[in-house]
Design a protein around this motif. Structure first.
Motif, short mmCIF file in Angstrom:
data_model
loop_
_atom_site.label_atom_id
_atom_site.label_comp_id
_atom_site.label_asym_id
_atom_site.label_seq_id
_atom_site.Cartn_x
_atom_site.Cartn_y
_atom_site.Cartn_z
N ASP A 71 41.36 63.45 54.17
CA ASP A 71 41.66 63.49 52.95
C ASP A 71 41.73 62.22 52.20
O ASP A 71 42.16 62.15 51.14
N ASN A 72 40.92 61.16 52.54
CA ASN A 72 40.87 60.15 51.96
C ASN A 72 39.81 60.51 50.80
O ASN A 72 38.65 60.83 51.00
N LYS A 73 39.90 60.03 49.54
CA LYS A 73 38.91 59.87 48.30
C LYS A 73 38.44 58.84 48.25
O LYS A 73 38.88 57.79 47.94
N ILE A 74 37.01 58.84 48.53
CA ILE A 74 36.10 57.59 48.49
C ILE A 74 35.05 57.63 47.37
O ILE A 74 34.37 58.71 47.14
N CYS A 431 35.06 46.99 52.54
CA CYS A 431 34.79 48.16 51.48
C CYS A 431 35.31 49.56 51.94
O CYS A 431 35.87 50.36 51.19
N PHE A 432 35.02 49.61 53.15
CA PHE A 432 35.22 51.06 54.05
C PHE A 432 36.85 51.17 53.90
O PHE A 432 37.09 52.33 53.46
N ASN A 433 37.48 50.25 54.22
CA ASN A 433 38.89 50.48 54.23
C ASN A 433 39.50 50.73 52.90
O ASN A 433 40.52 51.22 52.78
N TYR A 467 37.54 43.14 45.42
CA TYR A 467 38.50 43.12 46.19
C TYR A 467 37.91 42.86 47.67
O TYR A 467 38.55 41.94 48.46
N ALA A 468 36.94 43.43 48.11
CA ALA A 468 36.25 43.29 49.71
C ALA A 468 35.64 41.93 49.61
O ALA A 468 35.63 41.44 50.60
N ILE A 469 35.10 41.58 48.54
CA ILE A 469 34.38 40.41 48.82
C ILE A 469 35.48 39.01 48.72
O ILE A 469 35.10 38.24 49.53
N ASP A 470 36.51 39.24 47.89
CA ASP A 470 37.35 38.11 47.96
C ASP A 470 38.02 38.14 49.45
O ASP A 470 38.42 37.04 49.74
#
Ligand code: PXG
Length: 479
Positions: A71-74, A431-433, A467-470
């Motif tokens: 139930d994670n919204k991606i 990104c995935f997380n 956020y992911a690139i940082d």
């Protein structure tokens, strides 16, 4: 055998049968993973390693969002696999498939037959495609589209009596699919290594990848021109009488969203015309609005002889591919007897009906127009503003709703990471997380969201990408 209709269990257009819902029985994530590992071989995967970690199970989708079995919204920054242009959950497409399945679920287009959906689709494509594209051949995927392209190219030159024109020139790091012909046409070394048998007479020139491959002080325009001129050199090496076609993606998608400078395609077109060589634009990713134009070759301002289509043709709701033929090529094929090529599902009525509904949505809801004038420019500016002077972003490529972000050790010096693929994977995992789907190709991070995305959703994607690139930069100890 009785054909009395009252004995036939026709689908009733009322409520879905209870059994249909039962077929969709829900399992726990662990159960899904165990069954998947036990029975499913995934494409382009190291199955041993995937089975140990377990796949993410996607169970539903709406608009630009996916939900997994936990139930994670991606947020889907890749439109599935560069294909769900109208976004998920469009009832118009589901209704078109449902209606067509009841009316005529299948009939073939061999043996002097046709049917309304394929007729409507062909007429609509002729209306939407640039002026000289009035004829379309259908298949089930982009790979089959490029197999079809090869068949048409060879048949075309046979009709012109030029039987020696057999070579097709393509590019390193291009992607044209994964059938034997698609894989050979593509320039992915890691695929070629696993293909001891390839299609004959296909050769590759270098790609117009400025950030990674330009040397010295060349400007992007000078570099792109030099890369285009490799085509001329290759034609002269092989002999123009032996060269049938050049194929390229207007921008390379899977290869990293490589956007050539404006000098590239006009020069490629000039060379193809000069030596009488067919020019093929593989529009499988670029087609149907991705750059803000209906077709990416319109964005780059050139006129191909053949276009390969798939993905956005049906927004991925059902599989379908096609090849569009320039009038000049179509005339030769039409007027010269049998063309011995076809697939059971060429012009499949359900796929064609879905394609018609999809194209009407793209046109009538002004989705392509909005990408050009509104969401596309917003997305491009947002990315460039957000990552200006970022310590590990070397370049942002793209137009409309497609972008490539180059990860680099020293952006200003155009110095790439020695272990680029690993850095891309680190970033992809962040990104995935963070519940963003963003694709990594080596050291380039790619975005290609559904074309219906709104500005708030664009903000969400860009914030999550930042956020992911940082986090990647931080893990590498770069600030
Ligand atoms: N041409 C191009 C330009 C493509 O991008 C194909 C042909 C083949 O289409 P089919 O439908 O046969 O897959 C493609 C497909 C990725 C990725 O990882 C890209 C594609 C397919 C699978 C993965 O970016 N593009």
């Amino acid at each position: 055998m009785s054909y009395r209709t009252e004995e036939v269990a026709y689908v009733q257009p009322a409520q879905p049968a209870a059994s249909a819902q039962a077929a969709q029985q829900k399992r726990s994530t662990a159960e899904y993973r165990a069954l998947d590992a036990a029975h499913h071989i995934h494409p382009f995967s190291d199955m041993g390693s995937l089975n140990r970690s377990g796949s993410r199970v996607i169970v539903k989708a709406q608009g630009v969002y996916l939900w997994d079995s936990d139930d994670n919204k991606i947020i889907d920054g890749m439109a599935g696999l560069w294909c769900v242009n109208v976004g998920y959950g469009r009832k118009e497409l589901a209704d078109a498939a449902y209606r067509q399945m009841q009316e005529l679920p299948f009939y073939n287009t061999f043996f002097k037959t046709t049917h309304p959906p394929v007729i409507e689709l062909s007429a609509l494509l002729a209306e939407l495609a640039p002026e000289p594209f009035n004829h379309f051949f259908y298949c089930n995927s982009g790979s089959e589209g490029n197999d079809t392209v090869l068949r048409i190219v060879h048949q075309y030159w046979a009709t012109q009596g030029k039987h020696s024109k057999k070579f097709v020139i393509s590019r390193k790091n291009g992607y044209h699919g994964s059938t034997i012909a698609g894989g050979t046409l593509g320039g992915m070394g890691y695929m070629h290594e696993q293909m001891p048998s390839k299609v004959e007479n296909i050769v590759h020139i270098d790609q117009p990848y400025f950030f990674g491959e330009a040397e010295g002080n060349l400007t992007p325009e000078e570099f792109a021109l030099a890369r285009a001129q490799q085509l001329e050199a290759k034609i002269l090496e092989i002999g123009a009488d032996n060269v049938a076609a050049f194929i390229g993606e207007p921008f390379q998608g899977a290869g990293g969203v490589i956007f050539p400078a404006s000098t590239y395609w006009p020069e490629i077109q000039r060379i193809c015309r000069k030596y009488d060589i067919l020019l093929v634009a593989d529009e499988v990713i670029g087609g149907f609005g991705r750059t803000g134009e209906w077709f990416a070759h319109q964005h780059f301002g050139f006129e191909p002889d053949l276009i390969t289509l798939a993905k956005g043709l049906t927004s991925g709701y059902v599989p379908m591919g096609a090849v569009g033929l320039h009038d000049r090529v179509a005339k030769a094929i039409i007027e010269n007897g049998d063309f011995n090529h076809g697939l059971t599902y060429s012009g499949h009525p359900v796929a064609a009906a879905v394609a018609v509904a999809n194209l009407k949505l793209l046109r009538d809801d002004k989705i392509v127009e909005r990408v050009k004038t509104d969401t596309g420019p917003y997305f491009q500016k947002k990315l460039r503003d957000t990552f200006a002077n970022h310590p590990i972003i070397g370049e942002i490529s793209g137009a409309g709703l497609v972008a490539g972000l180059q990860l680099a050790e020293d952006p200003k010096a155009r110095k790439r990471f020695a272990n680029g693929g690993e850095v891309g994977t680190i970033c992809r995992d962040f990104c995935f997380n963070g519940n963003l789907i963003m694709r990594a190709t080596g050291d380039r991070m790619l975005l290609s969201p559904p074309l219906v995305i709104n500005k708030l959703e664009i903000d969400e994607i860009v914030a999550k990408a930042k956020y992911a690139i940082d986090a990647t930069a931080q893990q590498l100890g770069i600030s």
